[in-house]
Design a protein around this motif. Structure first.
Motif, mmCIF file in Angstrom:
data_model
loop_
_atom_site.group_PDB
_atom_site.id
_atom_site.type_symbol
_atom_site.label_atom_id
_atom_site.label_comp_id
_atom_site.label_asym_id
_atom_site.label_seq_id
_atom_site.Cartn_x
_atom_site.Cartn_y
_atom_site.Cartn_z
ATOM 1 N N ALA A 364 -49.779 68.015 112.895
ATOM 2 C CA ALA A 364 -50.310 67.925 111.532
ATOM 3 C C ALA A 364 -50.048 69.219 110.760
ATOM 4 O O ALA A 364 -49.858 69.202 109.537
ATOM 5 N N LYS A 365 -50.015 70.343 111.464
ATOM 6 C CA LYS A 365 -49.742 71.635 110.827
ATOM 7 C C LYS A 365 -48.241 71.883 110.660
ATOM 8 O O LYS A 365 -47.812 72.575 109.748
ATOM 9 N N LYS A 366 -47.447 71.299 111.556
ATOM 10 C CA LYS A 366 -46.030 71.640 111.638
ATOM 11 C C LYS A 366 -45.134 70.755 110.772
ATOM 12 O O LYS A 366 -44.128 71.218 110.224
ATOM 13 N N LEU A 367 -45.470 69.472 110.649
ATOM 14 C CA LEU A 367 -44.569 68.511 110.005
ATOM 15 C C LEU A 367 -44.788 68.437 108.497
ATOM 16 O O LEU A 367 -45.899 68.626 108.008
ATOM 17 N N SER A 368 -43.703 68.103 107.788
ATOM 18 C CA SER A 368 -43.777 67.944 106.332
ATOM 19 C C SER A 368 -43.008 66.694 105.917
ATOM 20 O O SER A 368 -41.919 66.419 106.437
ATOM 21 N N THR A 369 -43.575 65.966 104.962
ATOM 22 C CA THR A 369 -42.903 64.783 104.436
ATOM 23 C C THR A 369 -41.604 65.188 103.744
ATOM 24 O O THR A 369 -41.556 66.173 103.005
ATOM 25 N N GLY A 370 -40.539 64.427 104.018
ATOM 26 C CA GLY A 370 -39.242 64.687 103.407
ATOM 27 C C GLY A 370 -38.320 65.540 104.250
ATOM 28 O O GLY A 370 -37.122 65.633 103.961
ATOM 29 N N ASP A 371 -38.845 66.159 105.309
ATOM 30 C CA ASP A 371 -38.010 66.993 106.179
ATOM 31 C C ASP A 371 -37.431 66.166 107.330
ATOM 32 O O ASP A 371 -38.031 65.189 107.782
#
Length: 578
Positions: A364-371
């Motif tokens: 939840a801290k590491k991932l980003s939408t669009g990456d």
């Protein structure tokens, strides 16, 4: 032509049996025929006469000492009806000696070992004074032994085993045996992919991928029982290992990530997972932690669409198109854990990925939408609730940024396509449900299913048989009832699913659930259902009513729909834009 020696011996046996028992020749010949049929033709007339004489209490040993060699049989030929058999083989496994109290107040002892010849394995059981052989320095794995005067008996696990009779014995390193007939036993674990139900006892090595909480249950006898399940993986495959009752103590101290050796496990086909083999521990199972690391090599699946054809451990790449909020759910054991769902897409399809506990919090801290990311060593498995393959992120999984681009990203199609018209999408917050009526809510399943109730109902009015008020007698059918706790972050509500809505939720027919509920595997079914449903986002449409028992409103579900969170997010953005 002269008379053959075996004919002379047979005649001497018959004469002695007639003299000491009073049986006539015809009766003895009939007994010989029956004995040869019992032993599948593996013994001669004189051998049959020798056994018959012994069973009748007639001592003919002095007539022919060499005849004992004719009584040796293969392990694969043993049947329950046999008596006074002799076996030769190598010691494959040695189990513990147990002490117990006899009815007369004396101490009793029982021990066993696994005997192997080139046709199979069988457990040999010894009692009381006979267990002294376990202290002999020459009684070791791989040694050849001769088991004399044993009798077959069905063991507690349902398999045939042999017990040493009152006049029986075990001879270590017998001299009258051709050792070349008994190949040496390799004391090595087998790959998990080679485990099959025909093996009597297996040993494996692997990493604990999942360890489920210890559960207590009540047996049909009224006694309390315990079970602990673990999932073990080696480089070839994974398998569920079930530890029951006293054997639970063998696995208590080991944790997820430990590489362990497990000896003396019994394979069997799962009662509710068709074509799936499980391993069951017993009182003889031994677990040991190994000081080694296991590395799993996985195939890189080229497209997300191809993941729907895959099973088990894989790697893949894609772009995160949506990330759900980090949720807190309650497990069957009452533990509060974190859960994260997100969608990964490419230009062929999209797939849901689920992570649990600390892994969920980390992602939840590491991932980003669009990456774009590369996901390694993740688990693909079918979710009966969504009807699709999904991804589970485990302790051996890893994620890293990926240099990939797609001209167009696919969103995951609604699993209930064609049924959108049954939902107006005019959702009510759970905290605002304070009067009777029909409502649509959306939220996630926050607690596990602890029971599925099944009742016999009138097929016309669907009421329980005792409550049926139909004018005429009708057929009956079984219907399911189950309860869920739905959370939409404004509050929680109890939702009840009955009949078709319950079957739709579980994607299982009532008859199947009823059959499993009558078996010891019911707890495992609840565990499977809870694992698949926990944290899932759903729409629920139904009628709310106030419950005097809980002091709050509850909802009787009429219809449900699995939420495509990427589509739901897209709809929200469109609404904001307008």
């Amino acid at each position: 032509m002269g008379i053959k020696m075996n004919e002379i011996k047979s005649e001497s046996y018959i004469t002695k049996i007639i003299e000491e028992t009073g049986l006539n020749r015809k009766e003895i010949q009939d007994l010989v025929k029956e004995k040869k049929q019992e032993l599948k033709g593996l013994i001669s007339d004189e051998g049959a006469l020798f056994i018959i004489a012994k069973e009748l209490g007639v001592d003919v040993k002095t007539e022919n000492k060499e005849l004992m060699g004719d009584l040796d049989i293969n392990i694969s030929d043993i049947t329950r009806e046999m008596k006074n058999i002799t076996l030769v083989g190598r010691i494959k496994d040695i189990f513990r000696v147990y002490e117990f109290d006899k009815k007369e107040g004396k101490k009793g002892y029982v021990g066993s070992f696994l005997l192997n010849d080139n046709t199979g394995d069988i457990r040999v059981v010894l009692w009381d004074d006979d267990v002294a052989i376990f202290q002999d320095n020459n009684f070791v794995k791989g040694e050849i032994v001769k088991v004399i005067n044993a009798y077959p008996k069905e063991g507690r696990d349902g398999n045939l085993e042999v017990h040493i009779g009152r006049l029986g014995k075990v001879v270590i390193s017998p001299e009258d045996v051709d050792y070349k007939k008994y190949p040496k036993i390799k004391d090595e674990p087998i790959p998990i992919e080679e485990v099959n139900p025909n093996l009597l006892s297996v040993s494996i090595e692997g990493k604990i991928m999942t360890k489920f909480p210890i559960k207590e249950f009540t047996k049909q006898s009224g006694e309390n029982g315990r079970i602990c399940n673990i999932i073990v993986r080696d480089s070839s495959n994974k398998i569920r290992v079930n530890f029951w009752n006293d054997s639970v103590d063998e696995i208590k101290k080991y944790e997820v990530g430990d590489v362990i050796s497990i000896k003396n496990l019994k394979p069997r086909e799962s009662n509710y997972r068709p074509n799936t083999i499980e391993l069951n521990a017993n009182n003889y199972t031994q677990v040991e932690k190994l000081n080694k690391k296991l590395h799993f090599k996985t195939e890189m699946v080229e497209t997300i669409r191809a993941l729907q054809e895959e099973e088990d451990l894989i790697s893949f790449k894609g772009v995160i198109t949506s990330i759900d909020n980090l949720k807190q759910i309650t497990t069957n054991s009452g533990e509060e854990i974190s859960l994260l769902n997100f969608i990964v897409s490419d230009d062929t399809d999209a797939i849901r990925v689920t992570a649990w506990r600390d892994l969920a919090e980390d992602l939840a801290k590491k991932l980003s939408t669009g990456d774009a990311y590369e996901f390694k060593n993740v688990i693909v498995k079918y979710n009966s609730f969504s009807g699709r393959k999904e991804i589970t992120y485990s302790g051996d999984s890893s994620v890293a940024g990926a240099d990939i681009q797609f001209s167009q990203l696919k969103s995951m199609e609604s699993l209930n396509k064609g049924r959108d018209e049954s939902f107006s999408r005019d959702f009510t917050k759970i905290e605002d449900i304070n009067s009777p009526g029909f409502y649509e809510i959306k939220g996630f399943i926050a607690k596990p299913i602890t029971n599925v109730n099944i009742y016999e109902a009138c097929s016309k009015c669907y009421k329980k048989i005792d409550n049926c008020i139909c004018d005429e007698q009708t057929d009956t059918e079984f219907r399911m009832i189950l309860n869920l706790t739905i959370d939409d972050e404004s509050g929680t509500i109890r939702a009840t699913f009955i009949g078709e809505s319950a079957e739709k939720l579980l994607n299982m027919k009532t008859d199947l659930v009823k059959k499993i509920k009558e078996t010891p595997d019911y707890e495992k079914l609840l565990e499977k259902i809870s694992t698949e449903l926990a944290g899932k986002d759903i729409y629920v449409k139904g009628k709310a009513k106030f419950s005097d028992y809980t002091g709050s409103y509850e909802i009787m579900a009429r219809d449900i729909k699995n939420i495509d969170i990427s589509k739901d997010l897209e709809d929200k953005l469109k609404k904001i834009a307008t």
